[in-house]
Write an enzyme that holds these catalytic residues in place. Structure first.
Site, PDB file in Angstrom:
ATOM      1  N   GLY A   1      21.904  -5.253  30.000  1.00 53.31           N
ATOM      2  CA  GLY A   1      22.027  -4.330  29.256  1.00 53.31           C
ATOM      3  C   GLY A   1      21.366  -3.028  29.183  1.00 53.31           C
ATOM      4  CB  SER A   2      23.867   0.236  28.925  1.00 49.96           C
ATOM      5  OG  SER A   2      24.708  -0.404  30.091  1.00 49.96           O
ATOM      6  N   GLY A   3      20.810   1.904  29.127  1.00 46.27           N
ATOM      7  CA  GLY A   3      19.969   2.232  28.790  1.00 46.27           C
ATOM      8  C   GLY A   3      18.561   1.978  29.958  1.00 46.27           C
ATOM      9  CG  HIS A   4      17.516  -1.102  31.604  1.00 46.47           C
ATOM     10  ND1 HIS A   4      16.072  -0.898  30.648  1.00 46.47           N
ATOM     11  CD2 HIS A   4      17.869  -2.015  30.836  1.00 46.47           C
ATOM     12  CE1 HIS A   4      16.098  -1.361  29.389  1.00 46.47           C
ATOM     13  NE2 HIS A   4      17.186  -2.635  29.624  1.00 46.47           N
TER      14      HIS A   4
ATOM     15  CE  LYS B   1      16.818  -5.893  33.199  1.00 47.66           C
ATOM     16  NZ  LYS B   1      17.791  -5.618  33.152  1.00 47.66           N
TER      17      LYS B   1
ATOM     18  CG  ASP C   1      19.812  -9.998  30.799  1.00 47.34           C
ATOM     19  OD1 ASP C   1      21.168  -9.837  29.636  1.00 47.34           O
ATOM     20  OD2 ASP C   1      19.699  -9.615  30.705  1.00 47.34           O
TER      21      ASP C   1
ATOM     22  CG  HIS D   1      14.943  -4.577  26.229  1.00 45.52           C
ATOM     23  ND1 HIS D   1      14.363  -4.984  26.910  1.00 45.52           N
ATOM     24  CD2 HIS D   1      16.336  -4.188  26.953  1.00 45.52           C
ATOM     25  CE1 HIS D   1      14.725  -5.704  28.136  1.00 45.52           C
ATOM     26  NE2 HIS D   1      16.225  -4.697  27.715  1.00 45.52           N
TER      27      HIS D   1
END
Lengths: 329, 329
Positions: free
Chosen positions: A54-57, A105, A110, A215
């Site tokens: 996921g994006s945001g990391h 991860k 995922d 998250h």
């Protein structure tokens, strides 16, 4: 919600476009489906490393695409797994005859999607699953989560692949790093997912969330805010109990900010954590301090300890040329 | 106030201690008085570059001490000028026969204290004053503030000094970069100074502060929150009006986060800003995106444009080995 964006729906595409433009010397952006690949051609037969999530990391994972680290990264929507077609397209684009290794991860979405992609590519067992978060028990039903230790696996396996290690060697090396790496995090605030528009959990003015992931989920305990020394003691003890390092072992100590915590505080945390392990007789041989595995605008940090022998230290030190980790090139 | 610290009084010392420990291969910390100096010895006759200012802007300036950039940095308390004894001690420690050049952000306290130090060292006119913030008019009573453009001056002059340029050449080069560099910032939140314990100004849920500096002061206007495109248009137009670049000129575009804004958003801003100047016919030859000149935990960003000819671009590209800017070494 206050964020720099035009619309929530176009945030990811616009951000990836900016990233690719800023680092056009290092990466290329592929759209439909989305993945970021390294620009420099690789040696024929090199194992191709692909990560994603996921994006945001950010900078994880796109910021670690380049020579000596990842060949490609597949970004999902914010906190949402990328889809198998992204991994498939990335694999087909960067496989140069040495096979593909996925660095994943350990989150249900995922894992499922990377496994589907591996099956479609007809290369089962081609994944490393990162599970460094010791805030969950070892026997947790879905296993432990992958957090800030991920980049250490990406860096070390990336160096080996660059030097010509074959797929089995890269995978075994990754497993060694995973075994030797443990992390734990604490948050002083939640984060705001753009599509949601408000913080994912509430914390009182004098509270902290111990054992958080990346998250915006609750940690394992909401506790009264403590001194930095007490916080480090708690995080480091949990990591130490898990890894049980022998005295004199060499280690990489990584203090990671979740996005909104000033470097001043991260370095203070680093100093306390280094002291903790020096008292245990460890040799803190390498360090990394900064915002590397973030959780959007969350205030907080995690500590990661990775026990590295001379071979692994040399791979950590090997040249790397990516947007957000760069040395020796 | 939620911060990782033990006591407000020991925050700076503990943080500097952690920084020096994490980067013991690059820097040495001197206490009583405090300064950070590069560890690698310099060539005899090299001009010594010293910067400094209030803490809370990390990685500026301590994170830019090392080969190819600063010889020393003097950190004051949070948002408070360092004192002349720090600059004096740093200068005496790192002067290697080529003279000392101070790189000073244009704030009354910093300017006064660096000038006192220069006088005590009997080297007047040995300072560069950075004033890249175009949110204030050119004829502002105390001049314009120095913000994120500072690191560009430090990097370019640092490269020249490393290559053997003498003091007059370094100073003239710095003046050229200062003339060619303009910045403007916008905040989505204030920041919390540890000794104060609460945000330095209030902003409504749908407000932004346009034209902010890096010390938690109000900007020139509190405006309704706008789209990223509208924000970039406003910042870029102000910068463009000031620099008035000719078409085809080459530039470095730097999008700087103030500390609490995710990289995802900074890259989105970068993409829009690059587009703005490409439409003007500029050649965006280099880029830098990330949290480099921060304001503690402020959410927001600034855009900096620096018009660089081939000589200046080559100096930007020259090897640098510091804690937070590193390439080619």
């Amino acid at each position: 919600m206050k964020k720099f964006l035009n619309t929530v729906d176009t945030l990811l595409a616009e951000s990836l476009g900016g990233f690719a433009k800023a680092h056009a010397d290092i990466v290329q952006l592929h759209t439909e489906p989305y993945f970021v690949r390294r620009k420099q051609p690789t040696r024929a037969g090199k194992v191709a490393l692909i990560s994603g999530g996921g994006s945001g990391h950010e900078p994880l994972h796109t910021g670690f695409v380049g020579t000596g680290m990842l060949d490609a990264a597949c970004p999902g929507q914010v906190f949402t797994s990328p889809t198998p077609d992204q991994m498939l397209a990335a694999a087909q684009a960067v496989d140069n005859g040495g096979g593909v290794l996925f660095i994943v991860k350990n989150y249900a979405g995922d894992v499922m999607n990377f496994e589907i992609a591996a099956e479609m590519l007809d290369c089962p067992n081609a994944s490393l699953f990162i599970n460094d978060d010791v805030s969950l028990p070892k026997n947790h039903s879905t296993g432990r989560r992958g957090v800030a230790g991920t980049l250490i696996v990406e860096k070390i396996v990336g160096a080996a692949a660059e030097q010509g290690a074959d797929l089995a060697t890269c995978k075994a090396l990754g497993e060694r790093v995973i075994q030797a790496t443990a992390s734990m995090g604490v948050a002083l605030s939640s984060c705001t997912v753009p599509a949601l528009g408000h913080p994912t959990f509430a914390l009182g003015d004098n509270e902290m969330e111990m054992g958080v992931g990346i998250h915006g989920e609750h940690g394992h305990a909401t506790l009264p805010l403590a001194s930095a020394s007490a916080i480090v003691e708690q995080l480091a003890a949990a990591i130490n109990d898990d890894l049980r390092p022998a005295p004199q072992q060499s280690a990489l100590l990584h203090v990671n900010g979740f996005g909104a915590t000033p470097l001043m505080e991260l370095y203070l945390i680093y100093g306390l954590a280094a002291q903790y392990w020096q008292h245990q007789g460890l040799n803190i041989a390498r360090s990394l301090v900064g915002n590397y595995t973030t959780s959007l605008d969350m205030a907080g940090c995690s500590i990661t300890l990775s026990l590295l022998d001379d071979e692994l230290l040399a791979l950590w030190d090997a040249p790397v040329h990516t947007a957000h980790l760069r040395w020796g090139c």
